[in-house]
Structures are given as structure tokens and as C-alpha cells.
Design a protein around this motif. Structure first.
Motif, mmCIF file in Angstrom:
data_model
loop_
_atom_site.group_PDB
_atom_site.id
_atom_site.type_symbol
_atom_site.label_atom_id
_atom_site.label_comp_id
_atom_site.label_asym_id
_atom_site.label_seq_id
_atom_site.Cartn_x
_atom_site.Cartn_y
_atom_site.Cartn_z
ATOM 1 N N LEU A 27 0.827 -1.212 0.000
ATOM 2 C CA LEU A 27 0.000 0.000 0.000
ATOM 3 C C LEU A 27 0.863 1.264 0.000
ATOM 4 C CD1 LEU A 27 -2.676 1.579 0.485
ATOM 5 C CD2 LEU A 27 -2.401 1.079 2.922
ATOM 6 N N ILE A 28 1.824 1.318 0.903
ATOM 7 C CA ILE A 28 2.629 2.544 1.044
ATOM 8 C C ILE A 28 3.512 2.751 -0.192
ATOM 9 C CG2 ILE A 28 4.433 3.667 2.449
ATOM 10 C CD1 ILE A 28 1.601 3.612 3.725
ATOM 11 N N THR A 29 4.062 1.679 -0.725
ATOM 12 C CA THR A 29 4.895 1.861 -1.925
ATOM 13 C C THR A 29 4.033 2.281 -3.127
ATOM 14 O OG1 THR A 29 4.841 -0.513 -2.373
ATOM 15 C CG2 THR A 29 6.728 0.297 -1.168
ATOM 16 N N MET A 30 2.807 1.749 -3.193
ATOM 17 C CA MET A 30 1.876 2.173 -4.262
ATOM 18 C C MET A 30 1.595 3.675 -4.151
ATOM 19 S SD MET A 30 -2.218 1.184 -4.495
ATOM 20 C CE MET A 30 -2.040 -0.310 -3.615
ATOM 21 N N MET A 31 1.446 4.160 -2.917
ATOM 22 C CA MET A 31 1.137 5.584 -2.711
ATOM 23 C C MET A 31 2.340 6.476 -3.045
ATOM 24 S SD MET A 31 -1.194 5.343 0.769
ATOM 25 C CE MET A 31 -1.506 7.103 0.901
ATOM 26 N N VAL A 32 3.531 6.032 -2.625
ATOM 27 C CA VAL A 32 4.735 6.819 -2.937
ATOM 28 C C VAL A 32 4.934 6.856 -4.458
ATOM 29 C CG1 VAL A 32 7.252 6.935 -2.713
ATOM 30 C CG2 VAL A 32 5.848 6.372 -0.707
ATOM 31 N N ASP A 33 4.787 5.705 -5.120
ATOM 32 C CA ASP A 33 4.959 5.667 -6.584
ATOM 33 C C ASP A 33 3.969 6.605 -7.275
ATOM 34 O OD1 ASP A 33 7.012 3.868 -6.357
ATOM 35 O OD2 ASP A 33 5.797 2.087 -6.797
ATOM 36 N N ALA A 34 2.725 6.605 -6.795
ATOM 37 C CA ALA A 34 1.708 7.469 -7.420
ATOM 38 C C ALA A 34 2.075 8.939 -7.235
ATOM 39 C CB ALA A 34 0.326 7.186 -6.819
ATOM 40 N N ASP A 35 2.583 9.297 -6.056
ATOM 41 C CA ASP A 35 2.960 10.708 -5.844
ATOM 42 C C ASP A 35 4.203 11.076 -6.643
ATOM 43 O OD1 ASP A 35 0.951 11.989 -4.325
ATOM 44 O OD2 ASP A 35 1.482 10.751 -2.611
ATOM 45 N N MET A 36 5.120 10.138 -6.807
ATOM 46 C CA MET A 36 6.291 10.404 -7.667
ATOM 47 C C MET A 36 5.805 10.690 -9.097
ATOM 48 S SD MET A 36 9.290 10.079 -6.010
ATOM 49 C CE MET A 36 10.575 9.507 -7.082
ATOM 50 N N ARG A 37 4.872 9.884 -9.575
ATOM 51 C CA ARG A 37 4.348 10.074 -10.943
ATOM 52 C C ARG A 37 3.638 11.413 -11.075
ATOM 53 N NH1 ARG A 37 3.020 4.634 -10.738
ATOM 54 N NH2 ARG A 37 0.909 5.099 -10.058
ATOM 55 N N ARG A 38 2.810 11.750 -10.073
ATOM 56 C CA ARG A 38 2.071 13.034 -10.116
ATOM 57 C C ARG A 38 3.033 14.206 -10.185
ATOM 58 N NH1 ARG A 38 -1.592 10.980 -5.606
ATOM 59 N NH2 ARG A 38 -3.466 10.316 -6.694
ATOM 60 N N LEU A 39 4.054 14.157 -9.329
ATOM 61 C CA LEU A 39 4.991 15.289 -9.271
ATOM 62 C C LEU A 39 5.828 15.364 -10.544
ATOM 63 C CD1 LEU A 39 6.021 15.028 -5.523
ATOM 64 C CD2 LEU A 39 4.803 16.930 -6.587
ATOM 65 N N ALA A 40 6.228 14.198 -11.040
ATOM 66 C CA ALA A 40 7.030 14.192 -12.263
ATOM 67 C C ALA A 40 6.207 14.703 -13.443
ATOM 68 C CB ALA A 40 7.548 12.783 -12.543
ATOM 69 N N GLY A 41 4.893 14.366 -13.437
ATOM 70 C CA GLY A 41 4.010 14.740 -14.557
ATOM 71 C C GLY A 41 3.610 16.183 -14.465
#
Ligand code: NAP
Ligand code: F7E
Length: 323
Positions: A309-323
Motif C-alpha cells: 500500500l505505502i509503496t503504491m502511494m509513494v509511486d503514485a505521488d512520484m508520478r504526479r509530481l514528475a508529470g
């Protein structure tokens, strides 16, 4: 596939978005109560790609007439009351609003169902916050409540109103006592998302420090996508009942931070600061649920570990910020 119709209050929230997706996949016509705000509240439905598939009706939990109109227009066979002022921290600043939306609001939905279609099945979003100052090491459906915030107090009212309508009017009204559940669609004010967003920012060099309150608090955290399945299962049972939905594991905020930082190769200790501003007037120190009844009667079990769960959330925020 179903040809049923469902109404969801709180459709723009984390759970409302995941539940909408689940019900749409099952063939439901999904109607949502949209409490009009000036800012964009449809981002979660958009992220799941379903903003064009749900039917939104203006309404508010504090306005009984609007709820009656939504139920009449939708012909709903199932009604999920997920709407709430759900941030515990704010409930000390807005105790009366929280009571009106989370407590009286649930009563308004129950009344609307009773008046429009008492055969419709009703789900109430109850919460582990009702256990508060815990009266048993592992909390289940028989553990006494001891709420510790205006939010918890309001939810206890809504919970007992649900039980009361079931017993008074024979309504199919169920209450899911859900422990903390999170996802990439979690609001930024809640601790897991605050952490996943900060970890991504720190990794990308846009932030240095993460300020938190009580990092010794322990929570039983699960994935929201798993938990909305339990909501639906409750309404498919021949008889209504109350169920604890949890993972049966508890973890400190500090350990959750360790998982998040480690995922991007950083150490939490290098970036964490304690800020008393984020401490609460009364804390819920530890929550640990026992979901045995849900497993036995609903066949429900959590599928996602805290690390996933936590890694899924960190990955999603990395993608949002990168995008
Ligand atoms: P959330 O993301 O905060 O969503 C709350 C929803 O309620 C939003 O759609 C919000 O609309 C809506 N709302 C707020 N005030 C309203 C009003 N006056 N009338 C109509 N709608 C209103 O919450 P969540 O995490 O999805 O949780 C869903 C439900 O489960 C809530 O009742 C919460 O208290 C309960 N719960 C949550 C957890 C958890 O860990 N997530 C655990 C146990 C129980 P806007 O988008 O316009 O603000
Ligand atoms: O806090 C501690 C905080 O705000 C979790 C809601 O969905 O789940 C949620 O309520 C813990 C608490 O969730 C910060 O003191 C430390 O002990 O993520 P949270 P919550 O209060 O457990 C229940 C089941 C609900 O029903 C609610 O609707 O983390 N904590 N430092 C912090 N919490 C926040 N938010 N921010 C901090 O900086």
C-alpha cells in the motif's frame, strides 16, 4: 451483470470513487450526491476514468429534501452513506458541523430511505474511531465504544441510528466499522498521504523536512480498494448486520514512515521533525481490528499488505509530481 441502481453520498471522496468503480464494473447505474464546492472535487473520479459514467445530483447531507429527491430520481436499491467531514483533526475546530454532517446527516439519509423506499438496502460508514480509548486489545463488533474526538462522537450517533432503524423499521441497514484505509486517492491531510507526498517531494529535491505530530500512534491500515468490496458484500447478505473491516495488523506512524522513505532509498530519521501543531487534544493511541466475522460471514479478507500500500502511494505521488 446487475441492472440495479445505487446512490452514494460522498461519491467524490476516496471511498466514493473506488466504490463507484466497483459498482460500475458490476453493471450498476451509479448516482452520487454532489455537495457543491467552488473548487474541483471530481479529481478522484477523473483519475479512475469514471467521471463521465456516474450520475451526479446536487445535494447535501444536511438537507433532507435534497436526499429525498436523489432517492426518488435514482430509484436506488442500494444506498451507501459515505459522506462525512472525515478529518479527525478538524473535528475539534468544527465540532457542530461535524455532528450535523456525520451524525444528523446519516439520520437524514436513513429518513430519506424510510420515506422513499424502505426496501432499499443501506450502508453506514462507521469507523474504528468509535473505539477511541480502546476497551479491548483487539477490537471487534462487541467491543464497547469510547470515542475520543467530536468526529468519533458523531459517528457513534450515526452507528446507533443505523442499528435503531434496522430494529425499529426492519430496514436492511448495515454498518461497516472500517479501520483506517488508504490509497493514492487519500486526502493530503491524512498521515499516510502526507507522508507519501512528502517522500516524493524530498526524493525529487523539492522539500527537505517532513513535520509530523504523534509518530508513536498505531493504526491498522489497509487498502481502500479492498475495503469497498466489503461494503458491497454487506448489502448482498440476506440480513443486515454490523462488521469490523480491518487487516488484524497494527503499525506505528514511525514504522509506516520508514517503509515510505526506504522505498526511495532514504532514511526517515534524516528528514522527520516533530511539530506539536499536529498533536491532537485527545489521541487514539492504538487501533487493532479483528475482522474474523467478516471473513466467516462475507468471505472477505484484505489482499494488500501495508508495504504494498505505502509503496503504491509513494509511486503514485512520484508520478504526479514528475508529470
Ligand atoms: P473523504 O475522502 O473525506 O470523503 C468524504 C466525502 O464526503 C467527500 O465526497 C465530501 O465531498 C463528502 N461530504 C462532505 N461533507 C458533505 C456534506 N455536507 N454533504 C454531502 N457530502 C459531503 O472520506 P473517505 O476516506 O472516502 O471515507 C468515506 C467514509 O468512510 C466517511 O464517512 C468516513 O468518515 C468513513 N471512514 C473512513 C475511513 C478511512 O480510513 N478512510 C475509515 C472509517 C470510516 P467533497 O469532495 O465535496 O468534500
Ligand atoms: O491520523 C497521527 C495522528 O489523520 C492517523 C480518518 O479516515 O481513519 C482516519 O482517522 C494517526 C493519528 O487518520 C500526523 O495523530 C501524526 O494518530 O491519518 P490520520 P485518523 O485520525 O486515524 C479513521 C478510521 C477515520 O474514520 C477517519 O475518518 O497519525 N499523526 N502526525 C498525524 N496525522 C495527521 N493527519 N497528520 C500528521 O502530521
Amino acid at each position: 451483470m446487475s441492472n440495479k441502481s445505487a446512490v452514494i453520498t460522498g461519491i467524490t471522496g476516496q471511498d466514493g470513487a473506488y466504490l463507484s468503480k466497483l459498482l460500475l464494473e458490476k453493471g450498476y447505474a451509479v448516482h452520487g450526491v454532489l455537495a457543491r464546492r467552488s473548487s474541483d472535487t471530481l479529481w478522484r473520479l477523473r483519475e479512475l476514468g469514471i467521471d463521465g459514467e456516474v450520475r451526479l445530483h446536487d445535494g447535501d447531507l444536511t438537507d433532507l429534501s435534497s436526499l429525498i429527491r436523489v432517492l426518488q430520481a435514482s430509484g436506488a436499491a442500494e444506498v451507501y452513506n459515505l459522506g462525512a467531514q472525515s478529518f479527525v483533526g478538524s473535528s475539534w475546530q468544527q465540532p457542530i458541523l461535524t455532528a450535523q454532517v456525520d451524525g444528523v446527516g446519516a439520520l437524514n439519509v436513513l429518513e430519506a430511505v424510510r420515506l422513499v423506499n424502505p426496501q432499499a438496502r443501506f450502508y453506514q460508514a462507521s469507523t474504528s474511531e468509535m473505539f477511541g480509548l480502546i476497551q479491548a486489545d483487539r477490537q471487534d463488533e462487541r467491543t464497547p465504544f469510547y470515542p475520543r474526538s467530536p468526529y468519533g462522537v458523531a459517528k457513534v450517533m450515526a452507528h446507533w441510528a443505523t442499528v435503531n432503524y434496522r430494529e425499529s423499521f426492519g430496514m436492511h441497514a448495515s454498518s461497516g466499522i472500517l479501520f483506517n484505509h488508504e490509497s493514492p486517492l487519500r486526502g493530503i491531510e491524512f498521515v499516510t498521504r502526507k507522508v507519501s507526498d512528502a517522500v516524493a517531494r524530498i526524493k525529487l529535491g523539492r522539500q527537505k523536512v517532513l513535520k509530523l505530530g504523534n509518530i508513536d500512534a498505531k493504526r491498522d491500515w489497509g487498502f481502500a480498494g479492498d475495503y469497498v468490496e466489503a461494503m458491497w458484500l454487506m448489502l448482498q447478505q440476506p440480513a443486515a448486520d454490523d462488521y469490523v473491516i480491518a487487516t488484524g495488523q497494527t503499525t506505528t506512524v514511525r514504522q509506516m514512515c520508514d517503509i515510505a522513505f526506504a522505498h526511495v532509498g532514504l532514511r526517515a530519521d534524516d528528514h522527520l521533525e516533530i511539530d506539536p501543531k499536529f498533536m491532537r487534544p485527545a489521541e487514539v493511541d492504538v487501533l487493532l481490528g479483528n475482522p474474523a466475522k467478516a471473513k466467516e460471514r462475507l468471505g472477505w479478507e484484505p489482499k494488500t499488505s501495508l508495504a504494498q500500500l505505502i509503496t503504491m502511494m509513494v509511486d503514485a505521488d512520484m508520478r504526479r509530481l514528475a508529470g
